[in-house]
Enzyme design. Structure first.
Site, PDB file in Angstrom:
ATOM      1  N   LYS A  95       0.886  -1.010  -0.270  1.00  0.00           N
ATOM      2  CA  LYS A  95       0.040  -0.024   0.265  1.00  0.00           C
ATOM      3  C   LYS A  95       1.219   1.414  -0.372  1.00  0.00           C
ATOM      4  O   LYS A  95       1.846   1.338   1.130  1.00  0.00           O
ATOM      5  CB  LYS A  95      -0.810   0.261   0.931  1.00  0.00           C
ATOM      6  CG  LYS A  95      -1.870   1.113   1.649  1.00  0.00           C
ATOM      7  CD  LYS A  95      -2.664   0.845   2.536  1.00  0.00           C
ATOM      8  CE  LYS A  95      -3.678   2.264   3.181  1.00  0.00           C
ATOM      9  NZ  LYS A  95      -4.585   1.995   4.001  1.00  0.00           N
ATOM     10  N   LYS A 121       1.903   5.405   0.098  1.00  0.00           N
ATOM     11  CA  LYS A 121       1.188   6.835   0.168  1.00  0.00           C
ATOM     12  C   LYS A 121       1.970   7.717  -1.115  1.00  0.00           C
ATOM     13  O   LYS A 121       2.977   7.410  -0.679  1.00  0.00           O
ATOM     14  CB  LYS A 121       1.849   7.148   1.509  1.00  0.00           C
ATOM     15  CG  LYS A 121       1.180   5.873   2.777  1.00  0.00           C
ATOM     16  CD  LYS A 121      -0.137   6.173   3.109  1.00  0.00           C
ATOM     17  CE  LYS A 121      -1.372   5.385   4.685  1.00  0.00           C
ATOM     18  NZ  LYS A 121      -2.862   6.135   4.295  1.00  0.00           N
ATOM     19  N   ASP A 181     -12.161   6.020   2.681  1.00  0.00           N
ATOM     20  CA  ASP A 181     -11.938   5.168   3.605  1.00  0.00           C
ATOM     21  C   ASP A 181     -12.205   7.319   4.923  1.00  0.00           C
ATOM     22  O   ASP A 181     -13.278   6.933   5.673  1.00  0.00           O
ATOM     23  CB  ASP A 181     -10.181   6.374   4.095  1.00  0.00           C
ATOM     24  CG  ASP A 181      -9.693   5.649   4.946  1.00  0.00           C
ATOM     25  OD1 ASP A 181     -10.391   5.469   6.191  1.00  0.00           O
ATOM     26  OD2 ASP A 181      -8.232   6.041   4.922  1.00  0.00           O
ATOM     27  N   LYS A 208     -12.463   0.660   9.557  1.00  0.00           N
ATOM     28  CA  LYS A 208     -12.077   0.694  10.409  1.00  0.00           C
ATOM     29  C   LYS A 208     -12.439   0.920  11.725  1.00  0.00           C
ATOM     30  O   LYS A 208     -13.548   1.934  11.959  1.00  0.00           O
ATOM     31  CB  LYS A 208     -11.193   2.112  10.526  1.00  0.00           C
ATOM     32  CG  LYS A 208      -9.508   2.104   9.060  1.00  0.00           C
ATOM     33  CD  LYS A 208      -9.414   3.439   9.031  1.00  0.00           C
ATOM     34  CE  LYS A 208      -7.807   3.240   7.658  1.00  0.00           C
ATOM     35  NZ  LYS A 208      -7.476   4.660   7.571  1.00  0.00           N
TER      36      LYS A 208
END
Length: 323
Positions: free
Chosen positions: A144, A146, A220, A242
């Site tokens: 992943k 950034k 997200d 989350k």
């Protein structure tokens, strides 16, 4: 109930579009009944207006109700979604499991809890630095990355060259404009990126409605609880669930059920935290299209006992850790 904050050093630094940090500052709630105790860990997040102090204060405000026997369902009305409710909710799940002598995953209605493969996060940096980090992690099945600034395409190209066999997820943390997304998405598709996470700012992502992205988009920051699901379903193909956003496992389970009913894919995500925070998220990770529970791998040291990582594979937690 007892509550305390803890600091866990990060290995190096964790850098995203909004900045960098060198430690995970977490809050741990513990609820005891007789000899049984349950624990939950949460990460206050400044992006959502939280601080360690505000989370501790929220939990303290709920103390009397919790100690009087408030249930996890009661918490949905007693406390707002966020890190404070997550810590208490997960502590109550753990306590229930200990009192029942049953694993939390069974209480959640699952037939079993399987190991899962997690993404491994490459912090935002220069293309060269990100390629070096990707090269060191090139045997991991999913990375992943950034991103969030000039040179994003160079970053992804450098990582793809350094880790040609890894599946790639790109996370912008709200840092792109719609024009930038339109330009980058076809290039990311060429580089076989599987997912673009939160390209635009939450609350300013209406432009995604009707946008035919060549790479699946994932919400997200735009998604916390079931309240945002309908809007997300019009703009994204996947949602990052989350526990610190949903306010615990109770809401997260309900959110996942509704998201799947709407045709959305699930990413089980995390903040940078110890294995105690990841353990309940393992239940969310069952059947998720993407799993990003690498928080402990980013720390200089983890809680003991912690989760067992075999490469990128996470084994189910022991009851000594949680659940």
């Amino acid at each position: 109930m007892t509550v305390q904050d803890e600091r866990w050093p990060i290995a190096g630094a964790f850098t995203i579009a909004r900045g960098a940090k060198t430690e995970a500052h977490v809050v741990v709630a513990e609820v005891r009944q007789g000899e049984a105790r349950g624990r939950g860990e949460a990460v206050p997040y400044a992006r959502y207006g939280e601080s360690v102090e505000s989370v501790l204060a929220e939990i303290e405000a709920a103390r009397a109700a919790v100690e009087a026997g408030a249930t996890r369902i009661d918490l949905l009305e007693l406390m707002p979604a966020g890190a404070a409710r997550n810590a208490v909710d997960c502590a109550l799940w753990d306590l229930e499991a200990k009192l029942a002598g049953e694993p939390a995953w069974r209480l959640a209605g699952r037939e079993r809890l399987d190991p899962v493969k997690t993404c491994y996060t490459i912090s935002l940096g220069t293309p060269e630095a990100m390629a070096e980090a990707a090269r060191a992690a090139a045997r991991r099945p999913m990375l992943k990355l950034k991103i969030g600034g000039p040179g994003d395409l160079d970053r992804v190209e450098a990582v793809r060259t350094a880790a040609p066999k890894s599946r790639l997820v790109v996370d912008a943390n709200e840092a792109l404009s719609f024009a930038e997304l339109q330009a980058l998405a076809p290039e990311f598709a060429r580089l076989d990126v599987k997912l673009i996470e939160q390209p635009l700012k939450a609350g300013e992502d209406e432009a995604l409605e009707g946008f035919e992205s060549p790479v699946m988009l994932c919400a997200d920051e735009s998604l916390h609880t079931r309240a945002e699901l309908a809007a997300c379903a019009r703009r994204y193909g996947c949602v990052n669930v989350k526990l610190d956003k949903t306010g615990g496992l109770t809401e997260a389970l309900a959110l996942c059920a509704e998201a799947r009913a709407l045709g959305l894919e699930i990413m089980a995500g995390c903040m940078v935290a110890t294995s105690l925070a990841m353990a309940p998220a393992m239940i969310i990770a069952q059947g998720a299209r993407f799993v990003d529970l690498d928080g402990p791998l980013l720390l200089a040291r983890d809680r003991e006992p912690g989760l067992t990582f075999v490469g990128s594979m996470i084994e189910p937690p022991t009851s000594e850790l949680w659940g």
